[in-house]
Design an enzyme around this catalytic site. Structure first.
Site, PDB file in Angstrom:
ATOM      1  N   THR A 109      38.680  31.497  53.918  1.00 36.72           N
ATOM      2  CA  THR A 109      38.765  32.597  54.855  1.00 36.72           C
ATOM      3  C   THR A 109      37.536  32.578  55.754  1.00 36.72           C
ATOM      4  O   THR A 109      36.469  32.988  55.371  1.00 36.72           O
ATOM      5  CB  THR A 109      38.834  33.926  54.080  1.00 36.72           C
ATOM      6  OG1 THR A 109      39.835  33.801  53.072  1.00 36.72           O
ATOM      7  CG2 THR A 109      39.164  35.073  55.001  1.00 36.72           C
TER       8      THR A 109
ATOM      9  N   GLU B  37      28.768  30.966  47.164  1.00 36.96           N
ATOM     10  CA  GLU B  37      28.626  31.870  46.018  1.00 36.96           C
ATOM     11  C   GLU B  37      27.629  31.310  44.991  1.00 36.96           C
ATOM     12  O   GLU B  37      27.888  30.303  44.349  1.00 36.96           O
ATOM     13  CB  GLU B  37      29.985  32.063  45.358  1.00 36.96           C
ATOM     14  CG  GLU B  37      30.986  32.804  46.235  1.00 36.96           C
ATOM     15  CD  GLU B  37      32.356  32.153  46.215  1.00 36.96           C
ATOM     16  OE1 GLU B  37      32.447  30.975  46.619  1.00 36.96           O
ATOM     17  OE2 GLU B  37      33.302  32.823  45.781  1.00 36.96           O
TER      18      GLU B  37
ATOM     19  N   THR C  16      41.102  41.465  40.164  1.00 38.75           N
ATOM     20  CA  THR C  16      42.186  41.810  41.099  1.00 38.75           C
ATOM     21  C   THR C  16      42.555  43.279  40.963  1.00 38.75           C
ATOM     22  O   THR C  16      42.561  43.830  39.884  1.00 38.75           O
ATOM     23  CB  THR C  16      43.450  40.986  40.813  1.00 38.75           C
ATOM     24  OG1 THR C  16      43.641  40.900  39.421  1.00 38.75           O
ATOM     25  CG2 THR C  16      43.310  39.616  41.400  1.00 38.75           C
TER      26      THR C  16
ATOM     27  N   ASN D 164      32.506  35.019  40.437  1.00 35.13           N
ATOM     28  CA  ASN D 164      33.946  34.773  40.420  1.00 35.13           C
ATOM     29  C   ASN D 164      34.632  35.214  39.136  1.00 35.13           C
ATOM     30  O   ASN D 164      35.864  35.272  39.089  1.00 35.13           O
ATOM     31  CB  ASN D 164      34.215  33.293  40.702  1.00 35.13           C
ATOM     32  CG  ASN D 164      34.009  32.980  42.173  1.00 35.13           C
ATOM     33  OD1 ASN D 164      34.692  33.530  43.031  1.00 35.13           O
ATOM     34  ND2 ASN D 164      33.026  32.137  42.462  1.00 35.13           N
TER      35      ASN D 164
END
Lengths: 218, 218
Positions: B8, B91, B218, B213
Site C-alpha cells: 500500500t 516495520e 484484525t 505484525n
C-alpha cells in the site's frame, strides 16, 4: 531453515516389507512429495537433505495389491509424522499451522497457493499473535507465483476458516472471530474454482525465531 | 509488508519539465524498475501501490537528448530516494541492507539472486545481529528461482564482501570478519560468470518486526 528441497535433514525409514530396489522409488517419492515436501519453517532451503527407505524383506510377506496399498499408506503415515516433528521443532515455533487449500483449478496450483501462505511472514506473525487474519491469508494466496503470473482467485467464491470456523465467505468477512489457542491451528482456504487441493505444514514467526537466528554468529 | 509489485504505497512525483502524456511511461518505467521495484521489507505484496508522474511543462525548457538524459537521471534519483525511505521506515528495521550482485550471466538473473538474498529470513536476521554471514548469503543466492530451476553459481568464482571487506573469495572464507555497525550495510556478491548486475534494498528482520505484525489484530 527448513523448506521443501529441504534443509540439513536425514530421515531413514526401515521396513521388513519385501521391496525390490527398483520399486523403492515408486513407493517413497509420492510419500515424500505429500509430506516432507509440504513443510516450511521459514522458506529457507539448505545444502543437504535426504529421505532413505531401507527394505530388508525379512517379513516374507506375500505381495498383492491390497498389501502394497497398505504399505504405501503406512509409509506415508511415517513420513507425515516425521515431517510434522520437523515443523513442531522449528526455530522458535509456538504453533503448528496446517494450511489446507481446496477448490483450486489443479493440485499443483493448490500447492503453490498453500506454499505461499506457509511462507508468508505476515501470516506467520499473525499466527504467533493467534489472530484469525483472513486478509493476510488472502493477500498471500493472491500473490502466489503460478504459471509465470499469479494464482487465480475469485473473491466472491472464497472461503477462509480458522480451526473450522469460517471468518470469510462469499466475498465478505463473517464477523465471527474464533478464539485461537493451543499448539496447533488449521487454516482452510476454499477457492471454489475446481477440484485441486493441497496441504502444507508451517510454523509461526516469533521473537525466538529472530533471537535464534540473529544471535548465532559465524 | 513491502516488496516489488508493491505494498500500500502512493508516490506522486511532479515536474515542470515538458513531457507529452505518451512519453511519461518511457521515462517513469525504467526509473521505477531500478528503484521502487528493487526494494523489499518482508517479501509481502499488497493490494495497491502506484507511482504517478505529473508534468505540467511550466518550465518551457527546450527538449534535447542531453536534457532528456538529465531529466531521466534526476527522476531516477528522486525515485531512488523515495524507495530508500520506504525500506528505512520498514516495520522494525534497524539497518538498511544494500545488496549488490555482479558477474551474473544476465541482469535478470542478477535481479533474481539479489531478490532472493533480500527476502531471506536468515540473511535478514543475520543482518539484525550484525553478522557478516557469507554462508547465508550464498545459500540464498543458490536457491534463487531462475528459469524454472535455480540461479547458476560456481563456488570457486564467488566473492562476498560486507561493507567492502571480502569475507569469502575463490571458494573459501578469507578469515576476515569486518565489524558491522551503523544504520546501513552493503553486501556485495560477485558471481564471476558474466556481466549481469543488479542492486536491491532490504531491511533486517527484527523483534520489532514480529511485535508490530503479531500484536496487530484484525
Amino acid at each position: 531453515m527448513i523448506h521443501p528441497r529441504l534443509a540439513t535433514m536425514l530421515a531413514i525409514v526401515t521396513t521388513d516389507f519385501p521391496l525390490a530396489p527398483a520399486e523403492v522409488d515408486s513407493f517413497l517419492r509420492p510419500a515424500v512429495d505429500a509430506t516432507f515436501n509440504r513443510i516450511s519453517v521459514d522458506g529457507e532451503c539448505s545444502t543437504n537433505d535426504a529421505v532413505v527407505l531401507l527394505a530388508n524383506g525379512a517379513s516374507d510377506t506375500e505381495r498383492d495389491a491390497s498389501r502394497d496399498e497398505a504399505f504405501a499408506h503406512a509409509l506415508r503415515g511415517v513420513c507425515a509424522d516425521l515431517a510434522r516433528q520437523i515443523v513442531e521443532d522449528g526455530e522458535g515455533a509456538t504453533v503448528l499451522l496446517e494450511i489446507r487449500v481446496a477448490g483450486a483449478a489443479s493440485d499443483d496450483e493448490a500447492v503453490a497457493v498453500a506454499r505461499r501462505i506457509a511462507t508468508s511472514p505476515l501470516v506467520k506473525t499473525a499466527a504467533f499473535g493467534r489472530d484469525p487474519n483472513w486478509g493476510r491469508v488472502l493477500a498471500a494466496a493472491g500473490s502466489a507465483p503460478w504459471n509465470g503470473g499469479f494464482a487465480q482467485l475469485d473473491p466472491d467464491r472464497l472461503r477462509v476458516a480458522f480451526d473450522g470456523t469460517a471468518v470469510f465467505e462469499r466475498g465478505a468477512p463473517t464477523g465471527v472471530a474464533p478464539v485461537l489457542s493451543g499448539p496447533a491451528m488449521t487454516i482452510d482456504l476454499e477457492l471454489g474454482l475446481g477440484t485441486g487441493s493441497a496441504a502444507y505444514l508451517a510454523s509461526d514467526l516469533t521473537y525466538d525465531y529472530v533471537r535464534l537466528n540473529a544471535e548465532y554468529t559465524t
